[in-house]
Write a protein that holds these residues in place. Structure first.
Motif, short mmCIF file in Angstrom:
data_model
loop_
_atom_site.label_atom_id
_atom_site.label_comp_id
_atom_site.label_asym_id
_atom_site.label_seq_id
_atom_site.Cartn_x
_atom_site.Cartn_y
_atom_site.Cartn_z
N THR A 180 -12.04 7.76 -10.52
CA THR A 180 -13.01 8.33 -9.58
C THR A 180 -12.92 9.84 -9.48
OG1 THR A 180 -11.55 8.21 -7.65
CG2 THR A 180 -12.84 6.23 -8.18
N GLY A 181 -11.75 10.38 -9.75
CA GLY A 181 -11.56 11.81 -9.58
C GLY A 181 -11.41 12.24 -8.13
N LYS A 182 -11.41 11.25 -7.23
CA LYS A 182 -11.32 11.56 -5.79
C LYS A 182 -9.86 11.56 -5.34
CE LYS A 182 -15.83 9.48 -4.75
NZ LYS A 182 -16.53 8.40 -3.99
N GLN A 183 -9.58 12.38 -4.36
CA GLN A 183 -8.24 12.51 -3.82
C GLN A 183 -7.73 11.19 -3.25
OE1 GLN A 183 -6.45 15.41 -4.07
NE2 GLN A 183 -4.67 14.34 -3.25
N GLY A 184 -6.48 10.85 -3.55
CA GLY A 184 -5.89 9.63 -3.02
C GLY A 184 -5.43 9.77 -1.58
N GLN A 185 -5.02 8.63 -1.00
CA GLN A 185 -4.64 8.61 0.41
C GLN A 185 -3.25 8.02 0.61
OE1 GLN A 185 -7.78 6.45 2.34
NE2 GLN A 185 -9.39 7.80 1.61
N GLY A 186 -2.40 8.15 -0.40
CA GLY A 186 -1.06 7.57 -0.30
C GLY A 186 -0.96 6.35 -1.21
N SER A 187 0.01 6.32 -2.08
CA SER A 187 0.13 5.26 -3.09
C SER A 187 0.03 3.87 -2.50
CB SER A 187 1.47 5.41 -3.83
OG SER A 187 1.53 6.65 -4.49
N GLY A 188 -0.88 3.05 -3.06
CA GLY A 188 -1.02 1.66 -2.63
C GLY A 188 -1.99 1.45 -1.49
N THR A 189 -2.61 2.51 -1.01
CA THR A 189 -3.56 2.38 0.10
C THR A 189 -4.90 1.87 -0.42
OG1 THR A 189 -2.54 4.24 1.23
CG2 THR A 189 -4.73 3.59 1.98
N LEU A 246 -14.34 -0.94 -4.05
CA LEU A 246 -12.95 -1.11 -3.63
C LEU A 246 -12.07 -0.20 -4.47
CD1 LEU A 246 -10.68 -2.62 -2.09
CD2 LEU A 246 -10.77 -4.36 -3.90
N CYS A 247 -11.30 0.65 -3.82
CA CYS A 247 -10.41 1.57 -4.52
C CYS A 247 -8.98 1.41 -4.02
CB CYS A 247 -10.85 3.03 -4.30
SG CYS A 247 -12.48 3.43 -4.99
N VAL A 248 -8.05 1.84 -4.85
CA VAL A 248 -6.64 1.90 -4.48
C VAL A 248 -6.13 3.29 -4.81
CG1 VAL A 248 -4.33 0.95 -4.82
CG2 VAL A 248 -6.30 -0.57 -4.96
N SER A 249 -5.32 3.84 -3.94
CA SER A 249 -4.74 5.15 -4.19
C SER A 249 -3.56 5.04 -5.15
CB SER A 249 -4.25 5.79 -2.89
OG SER A 249 -5.33 6.28 -2.14
N ALA A 250 -3.62 5.79 -6.22
CA ALA A 250 -2.45 5.98 -7.06
C ALA A 250 -1.73 7.22 -6.52
CB ALA A 250 -2.87 6.15 -8.51
N ALA A 251 -0.83 7.79 -7.28
CA ALA A 251 -0.05 8.92 -6.77
C ALA A 251 -0.91 10.14 -6.47
CB ALA A 251 1.03 9.29 -7.78
N ASP A 252 -1.99 10.31 -7.26
CA ASP A 252 -2.79 11.52 -7.11
C ASP A 252 -4.23 11.26 -6.70
OD1 ASP A 252 -3.32 10.27 -9.49
OD2 ASP A 252 -3.33 12.09 -10.71
N GLN A 253 -4.86 10.23 -7.28
CA GLN A 253 -6.28 10.00 -7.06
C GLN A 253 -6.58 8.52 -6.79
OE1 GLN A 253 -8.17 11.49 -10.60
NE2 GLN A 253 -7.87 13.64 -10.06
N LEU A 254 -7.82 8.31 -6.29
CA LEU A 254 -8.29 6.94 -6.09
C LEU A 254 -8.71 6.33 -7.42
CD1 LEU A 254 -10.57 7.32 -2.92
CD2 LEU A 254 -8.37 6.13 -3.03
N LEU A 255 -8.40 5.05 -7.58
CA LEU A 255 -8.79 4.30 -8.76
C LEU A 255 -9.66 3.14 -8.29
CD1 LEU A 255 -8.09 4.59 -11.80
CD2 LEU A 255 -6.36 2.82 -11.45
N GLU A 256 -10.88 3.04 -8.80
CA GLU A 256 -11.77 1.95 -8.41
C GLU A 256 -11.41 0.67 -9.15
OE1 GLU A 256 -16.47 0.59 -8.57
OE2 GLU A 256 -15.94 2.67 -9.05
N LEU A 257 -11.32 -0.43 -8.42
CA LEU A 257 -11.10 -1.73 -9.04
C LEU A 257 -12.45 -2.31 -9.42
CD1 LEU A 257 -8.32 -3.31 -6.77
CD2 LEU A 257 -8.15 -1.55 -8.55
N VAL A 258 -12.62 -2.70 -10.67
CA VAL A 258 -13.91 -3.17 -11.16
C VAL A 258 -13.92 -4.68 -11.38
CG1 VAL A 258 -15.64 -2.95 -13.00
CG2 VAL A 258 -14.35 -0.93 -12.24
N GLU A 259 -12.85 -5.21 -12.02
CA GLU A 259 -12.74 -6.66 -12.24
C GLU A 259 -11.35 -7.12 -11.83
OE1 GLU A 259 -13.91 -8.23 -16.01
OE2 GLU A 259 -15.54 -6.78 -16.22
N VAL A 260 -11.30 -8.17 -10.99
CA VAL A 260 -10.03 -8.64 -10.45
C VAL A 260 -9.99 -10.17 -10.45
CG1 VAL A 260 -9.77 -6.61 -8.96
CG2 VAL A 260 -10.89 -8.66 -8.07
N GLN A 261 -8.81 -10.69 -10.17
CA GLN A 261 -8.65 -12.15 -10.05
C GLN A 261 -7.54 -12.45 -9.06
OE1 GLN A 261 -7.52 -14.16 -13.66
NE2 GLN A 261 -8.11 -16.17 -12.89
N LEU A 262 -7.90 -13.05 -7.95
CA LEU A 262 -6.92 -13.45 -6.94
C LEU A 262 -6.26 -14.74 -7.41
CD1 LEU A 262 -6.11 -12.23 -4.19
CD2 LEU A 262 -7.67 -13.85 -3.10
#
Length: 324
Positions: free
Chosen positions: A267-276, A284-300
């Motif tokens: 996303t290039g967007k600033q993260g909010q704390g790892s794992g947030t 739906l995004c998750v913060s990595a160490a530096d930036q937000l990463l959008e989740l595109v395909e998942v499986q619970l």
């Protein structure tokens, strides 16, 4: 002067990746005198059905003799292998061979390895090349010796890895490229009367640190959200679609569930704390160490693979969850 008809080849391999090369040998008129593959594996709920390897299935369809040793040093197997009087062996995605096997043929045994040796020696070179964010990999043919993936290099071919490619794309590309390189290697061996020019791997070393490619286990596939978004992005695509990167989804009440992640988007967007977790509408995004990463395909766990939108539709209070 040697002709290709002079070669008596034993082919060794197991998975689909190896079938492409075996098929190339057959279709290009090489004399494959026997095929060696893993024993059939029990499958099904009760482990009562026996599943032959992809290589065995192809060999049987084309009336090629098949050997399936439990142990490569078994005297009965070695006697059977010698009976085919092969003067060359070709190995693709098989197992480590003892010297008594790889040194048996007059012209030796060569392997088709899915990496640019000496980089990525080991069992999972395709996965690790993508995980490490490589922009290029390839295939190498080399003669087997005492150590794993260290023998004299015969030929190499490169393969570009697009930034959005997952391991399936690279696997398919290298599968076809490996078959091409095998045929070129055989042509080189024939032209050199069985003794082609080779290069020691030390001489092929360009000074960069050697990156290994060890076997991947479930624990290997757990995402570390304290790494950068780019590292997590590469990690996910390097394990997609199989075996799949995973993380632990923690509910507000502390209940934990495994969440597999097959595709992400930077996303290039600033993260909010790892794992947030961050939910913005249907994103739906998750913060990595530096930036937000959008989740595109998942499986619970216990559910089918789905797009993130469908996942969000089935989750309540997702804003209160976190990953670890």
């Amino acid at each position: 002067m040697m002709k290709k008809e002079d070669l008596r080849i034993v082919f060794m391999g197991t998975p689909e990746f190896a079938v492409e090369t075996l098929q190339a040998l057959v279709e290009n008129g090489y004399h494959v005198v026997a095929v060696v593959t893993q024993p059939d594996k029990p499958v099904g709920r009760h482990q009562t059905e026996m599943q032959p390897s992809a290589v065995k299935q192809y060999a049987v369809q084309h009336d090629l003799p098949v050997l399936q040793p439990e142990k490569m040093k078994d005297p009965a197997f070695l006697e059977q292998l010698r009976s085919f009087h092969a003067n060359l062996q070709v190995v693709v995605a098989f197992r480590m061979l003892p010297e008594v096997v790889w040194a048996m043929p007059q012209y030796g045994t060569f392997n088709v390895h899915a990496a640019l040796l000496p980089q990525y020696r080991g069992a999972a070179p395709i996965n690790w090349a993508v995980i490490n964010g490589e922009t290029q990999t390839g295939v190498t043919t080399f003669f087997l010796d005492h150590d794993i993936d260290t023998g004299r290099i015969i030929l190499k071919k490169t393969f570009d890895i697009p930034d959005d490619a997952d391991v399936e794309y690279v696997y398919d590309g290298l599968m076809h490229l490996g078959a091409q390189l095998c045929i070129e290697t055989l042509q080189t061996i024939v032209a050199a009367d069985g003794h082609p020019e080779t290069v020691e791997q030390d001489a092929a070393f360009d000074g960069a640190a050697i990156k290994p490619a060890p076997k991947i286990f479930k624990e290997t596939c757990e995402i570390n959200w304290t790494k950068s978004a780019k590292q997590v992005y590469d990690f996910v695509r390097g394990l997609s679609p199989y075996p799949g990167a995973w993380t632990t989804l923690v509910a507000p009440d502390g209940k934990e569930t495994v969440l597999k992640i097959y595709k992400t988007r930077k996303t290039g967007k600033q993260g909010q704390g790892s794992g947030t977790l961050c939910v913005d509408g249907k994103t739906l995004c998750v913060s990595a160490a530096d930036q937000l990463l959008e989740l595109v395909e998942v499986q619970l766990a216990g559910k089918k693979r789905m797009g993130a939108r469908d996942f969000l539709n089935g989750m309540k209070q997702i804003e209160d969850y976190r990953v670890k």
